[in-house]
Write a protein that holds these residues in place. Structure first.
Motif, PDB file in Angstrom:
ATOM      1  N   MET A   1      -2.981  -9.322  -0.017  1.00 57.94           N
ATOM      2  CA  MET A   1      -2.597  -8.565  -0.638  1.00 57.94           C
ATOM      3  C   MET A   1      -1.894  -9.940  -1.640  1.00 57.94           C
ATOM      4  O   MET A   1      -2.669  -8.886  -3.076  1.00 57.94           O
ATOM      5  CB  MET A   1      -2.932  -6.772  -0.380  1.00 57.94           C
TER       6      MET A   1
ATOM      7  N   ALA B   1      -3.319 -12.070  -3.193  1.00 55.12           N
ATOM      8  CA  ALA B   1      -4.544 -12.060  -4.008  1.00 55.12           C
ATOM      9  C   ALA B   1      -4.367 -11.743  -6.101  1.00 55.12           C
ATOM     10  O   ALA B   1      -4.765 -12.226  -6.438  1.00 55.12           O
ATOM     11  CB  ALA B   1      -5.575 -10.714  -4.166  1.00 55.12           C
ATOM     12  N   ILE B   2      -3.238 -10.853  -5.978  1.00 54.33           N
ATOM     13  CA  ILE B   2      -2.719 -10.507  -7.446  1.00 54.33           C
ATOM     14  C   ILE B   2      -2.169 -11.853  -7.463  1.00 54.33           C
ATOM     15  O   ILE B   2      -1.790 -11.996  -8.805  1.00 54.33           O
ATOM     16  CB  ILE B   2      -2.185  -9.428  -6.602  1.00 54.33           C
TER      17      ILE B   2
ATOM     18  N   LYS C   1     -11.717  -5.007  -2.878  1.00 56.13           N
ATOM     19  CA  LYS C   1     -10.912  -5.692  -1.934  1.00 56.13           C
ATOM     20  C   LYS C   1     -10.486  -4.247  -0.883  1.00 56.13           C
ATOM     21  O   LYS C   1     -10.752  -4.358   0.280  1.00 56.13           O
ATOM     22  CB  LYS C   1     -10.106  -6.424  -1.962  1.00 56.13           C
ATOM     23  N   CYS C   2      -9.765  -3.677  -1.405  1.00 58.50           N
ATOM     24  CA  CYS C   2      -8.586  -2.557  -0.724  1.00 58.50           C
ATOM     25  C   CYS C   2      -9.133  -1.295  -1.575  1.00 58.50           C
ATOM     26  O   CYS C   2      -8.903  -0.464  -0.925  1.00 58.50           O
ATOM     27  CB  CYS C   2      -7.826  -2.871   0.188  1.00 58.50           C
TER      28      CYS C   2
ATOM     29  N   ILE D   1      -2.886   3.382  -2.948  1.00 63.00           N
ATOM     30  CA  ILE D   1      -3.846   2.836  -2.389  1.00 63.00           C
ATOM     31  C   ILE D   1      -4.225   3.712  -0.194  1.00 63.00           C
ATOM     32  O   ILE D   1      -3.103   3.707  -0.013  1.00 63.00           O
ATOM     33  CB  ILE D   1      -3.325   1.601  -2.064  1.00 63.00           C
TER      34      ILE D   1
ATOM     35  N   LEU E   1      -7.037  -5.702  -6.877  1.00 57.70           N
ATOM     36  CA  LEU E   1      -7.343  -5.241  -5.641  1.00 57.70           C
ATOM     37  C   LEU E   1      -8.851  -5.358  -5.265  1.00 57.70           C
ATOM     38  O   LEU E   1      -8.858  -4.345  -4.339  1.00 57.70           O
ATOM     39  CB  LEU E   1      -6.815  -4.945  -5.231  1.00 57.70           C
TER      40      LEU E   1
END
Length: 147
Positions: free
Chosen positions: A22, A25-26, A144-145, A9, A141
């Motif tokens: 992060m 979110a997971i 998001k990223c 990432i 993710l």
């Protein structure tokens, strides 16, 4: 699938707040999927985020650590390393003299790089099949990223 495996990432910035977001979110994504996971987001020298679902045992912490060690050592996802080892007919122990008590080439750990700075952290998931551990990070993710 091997060519599609996310190796890392890459972000423009990373700090503890980004790590927290992060991780959350997971966890949220896993709960929506009714999946029970353990997750850690770590900088190179300390843990920023750690969550272990109540249904899992403490063994998952060891799985997180061992997969993360592979991502740190090779600076690419543990799933990518697993596929590279298989395709090259290699093992962590025989080829790289790495102790299996400390290194596990199974999916579920992805290094985090900051553009123009290098590897700064890694994210690890355990609790599902190893390819699913990797996939949940990517799916949660995405947008998001991870593009």
């Amino acid at each position: 699938m091997a060519d599609e495996i996310i190796k890392k990432i890459e972000l423009t910035k990373f700090n503890n707040e980004v790590a927290l977001q992060m991780g959350l979110a997971i966890v949220e994504f896993a709960k929506k999927q009714n999946q029970h996971i353990a997750i850690s987001v770590e900088r190179l020298h300390y843990t920023v985020f750690l969550f272990v679902d109540d249904t899992l045992c403490s063994d998952n912490l060891n799985w997180l650590r061992r997969k993360a060690n592979v991502a740190k050592r090779f600076e690419e996802s543990s799933l990518r390393v697993k596929h590279d080892l298989t395709n090259g007919n290699m093992t962590l122990k025989e080829t790289f003299a790495l102790n299996p008590k400390d290194f596990l080439a199974k999916g579920g750990a992805i290094p985090i790089f900051v553009k123009d700075a290098g590897m700064i952290a890694f994210i690890s998931v355990s609790g599902l099949k190893d390819e699913e551990d990797h996939k949940i990070i990517v799916d949660a993710l995405k947008g998001k990223c991870i593009n």
